[in-house]
Design an enzyme around this catalytic site. Structure first.
Site, PDB file in Angstrom:
ATOM      1  N   LYS A  13      60.456  61.328  42.835  1.00  0.00           N
ATOM      2  CA  LYS A  13      59.062  61.470  42.684  1.00  0.00           C
ATOM      3  C   LYS A  13      58.257  60.483  42.950  1.00  0.00           C
ATOM      4  CE  LYS A  13      59.242  63.184  38.406  1.00  0.00           C
ATOM      5  NZ  LYS A  13      60.700  62.822  38.034  1.00  0.00           N
ATOM      6  N   ARG A  88      55.731  68.237  31.437  1.00  0.00           N
ATOM      7  CA  ARG A  88      56.984  68.179  31.214  1.00  0.00           C
ATOM      8  C   ARG A  88      57.392  69.098  29.880  1.00  0.00           C
ATOM      9  NH1 ARG A  88      57.544  62.424  32.944  1.00  0.00           N
ATOM     10  NH2 ARG A  88      59.915  61.700  32.783  1.00  0.00           N
ATOM     11  N   ARG A 127      67.972  51.566  40.502  1.00  0.00           N
ATOM     12  CA  ARG A 127      66.450  51.381  40.892  1.00  0.00           C
ATOM     13  C   ARG A 127      65.930  50.064  40.546  1.00  0.00           C
ATOM     14  NH1 ARG A 127      62.654  56.244  38.935  1.00  0.00           N
ATOM     15  NH2 ARG A 127      62.754  55.514  36.971  1.00  0.00           N
ATOM     16  N   ARG A 160      63.391  48.980  35.043  1.00  0.00           N
ATOM     17  CA  ARG A 160      62.819  49.474  33.963  1.00  0.00           C
ATOM     18  C   ARG A 160      63.563  49.457  32.801  1.00  0.00           C
ATOM     19  NH1 ARG A 160      60.078  55.004  35.855  1.00  0.00           N
ATOM     20  NH2 ARG A 160      60.918  55.643  33.757  1.00  0.00           N
ATOM     21  N   ARG A 171      67.436  60.779  28.909  1.00  0.00           N
ATOM     22  CA  ARG A 171      66.497  61.141  29.840  1.00  0.00           C
ATOM     23  C   ARG A 171      66.813  62.459  30.761  1.00  0.00           C
ATOM     24  NH1 ARG A 171      64.694  56.391  33.031  1.00  0.00           N
ATOM     25  NH2 ARG A 171      63.031  57.674  34.123  1.00  0.00           N
TER      26      ARG A 171
HETATM   27  P1  AMP Z   1      58.773  58.630  33.823  1.00  0.00           P
HETATM   28  O1  AMP Z   1      58.017  57.546  34.334  1.00  0.00           O
HETATM   29  O2  AMP Z   1      57.824  59.711  34.487  1.00  0.00           O
HETATM   30  O3  AMP Z   1      60.111  58.525  34.103  1.00  0.00           O
HETATM   31  O4  AMP Z   1      58.395  58.684  32.565  1.00  0.00           O
HETATM   32  C1  AMP Z   1      58.936  57.596  31.701  1.00  0.00           C
HETATM   33  C2  AMP Z   1      58.810  57.983  29.939  1.00  0.00           C
HETATM   34  O5  AMP Z   1      57.600  58.359  29.592  1.00  0.00           O
HETATM   35  C3  AMP Z   1      59.550  59.370  29.870  1.00  0.00           C
HETATM   36  O6  AMP Z   1      61.110  59.277  29.676  1.00  0.00           O
HETATM   37  C4  AMP Z   1      58.671  60.070  28.570  1.00  0.00           C
HETATM   38  O7  AMP Z   1      59.333  59.281  27.167  1.00  0.00           O
HETATM   39  C5  AMP Z   1      57.547  59.365  28.850  1.00  0.00           C
HETATM   40  N1  AMP Z   1      56.624  60.587  29.518  1.00  0.00           N
HETATM   41  C6  AMP Z   1      56.378  60.479  30.702  1.00  0.00           C
HETATM   42  N2  AMP Z   1      55.587  61.369  30.963  1.00  0.00           N
HETATM   43  C7  AMP Z   1      55.466  62.201  29.979  1.00  0.00           C
HETATM   44  C8  AMP Z   1      54.972  63.448  29.700  1.00  0.00           C
HETATM   45  N3  AMP Z   1      54.239  64.289  30.468  1.00  0.00           N
HETATM   46  N4  AMP Z   1      55.299  64.003  28.328  1.00  0.00           N
HETATM   47  C9  AMP Z   1      56.037  63.244  27.584  1.00  0.00           C
HETATM   48  N5  AMP Z   1      56.394  62.016  27.630  1.00  0.00           N
HETATM   49  C10 AMP Z   1      56.190  61.614  28.980  1.00  0.00           C
END
Ligand code: AMP
Length: 233
Positions: A13, A88, A127, A160, A171
């Site tokens: 993404k 989400r 990554r 990360r 996740r």
């Molecule tokens: P990402 O960078 O999109 O993989 O997000 C990393 C982490 O941020 C996720 O594993 C969640 O803990 C939190 N997070 C990101 N976006 C959301 C969302 N829309 N709702 C809840 N938690 C989020």
């Protein structure tokens, strides 16, 4: 134009969102990046989110919804935006409908990057990301030219914290349980499923093929430019 980029963690993404945002000249908003910035800045929201994120769970809907609503009310979102990692949960999807109606924006176009679950763990643990420009690399398929250094701005790349194997597994589980049902919410709207287990270039070609007719029809200022020569990259 409002675009929602869906897909499990590691589906690409972030890479596609950068390409689409550059092409259409609309902001790409990643709630994950925003939350990481809050943590770095030590805000109350960052403190609330930190342990949840490091365990691979989801930050509460109320907190994320408020953060998102503030961001998309900024002037750069007036003609549309792309969301990466939001909504989400079904509750977030319902909330977003309200925000879009308030801002008189059109029904979002959903792009779902579908990747077989067994490919994801390897993708995520290899990554690396530039903490400055946020560009994403993969040591197996898209390594930087110089090991450990961002091609674009020379910053040292990072892994990360939530890309470790145990957190990645959690996740993916969270995605299956809470986020996959959101796809059903959008199934009868402008929904496009895209095979995400191909090279980023092919995936982007498919996405531009889907969006070009919409861009041509909309004719909004940001999108008219996108149809000009040489804009895809
Ligand atoms: P990402 O960078 O999109 O993989 O997000 C990393 C982490 O941020 C996720 O594993 C969640 O803990 C939190 N997070 C990101 N976006 C959301 C969302 N829309 N709702 C809840 N938690 C989020």
């Amino acid at each position: 134009m409002v675009l929602l980029l869906f897909g499990p963690p590691g589906s690409g993404k972030g890479t596609q969102s950068g390409k689409i945002s550059h092409w259409l000249r609309i902001p790409a908003i990643s709630t994950g990046d925003m939350l990481r910035e809050e943590i770095k800045a030590g805000t109350a929201l960052g403190k609330a989110a930190k342990s949840i994120m490091s365990n691979g769970g989801l930050v509460g809907d109320d907190l994320v919804n408020r953060m998102l609503a503030q961001r998309v009310s900024l002037p750069d979102c007036e003609h549309g935006f792309l969301l990466d990692g939001y909504p989400r949960t079904v509750e977030q999807a319902e909330y977003l409908d309200g925000v879009l109606a308030e801002q008189q924006l059109r029904t979002p176009i959903v792009l779902h990057l579908d990747v077989p679950m067994d490919a994801l763990v390897g993708r995520l643990t290899s990554r690396r990301q530039c903490p400055s420009c946020k560009r994403i690399y993969n040591l197996l398929h898209q390594p930087p030219k110089r090991p450990g250094i961002c091609d674009d701005d020379g910053t040292r790349l990072i892994t990360r914290k939530d890309d470790s194997e145990d957190v990645v597994t959690e996740r993916i589980r969270t995605y299956d349980e809470l986020t996959r049902p959101v796809l059903a919410y959008y199934q009868d709207r402008k929904y496009h499923q895209i095979r995400g287990d191909r090279s980023p270039g092919y995936i982007f070609e498919e996405i531009t093929g889907i969006l070009e007719p919409v861009v041509a029809k909309n004719g909004s200022s940001c999108c008219t430019k996108a149809l000009g020569k040489g804009q895809k990259s």
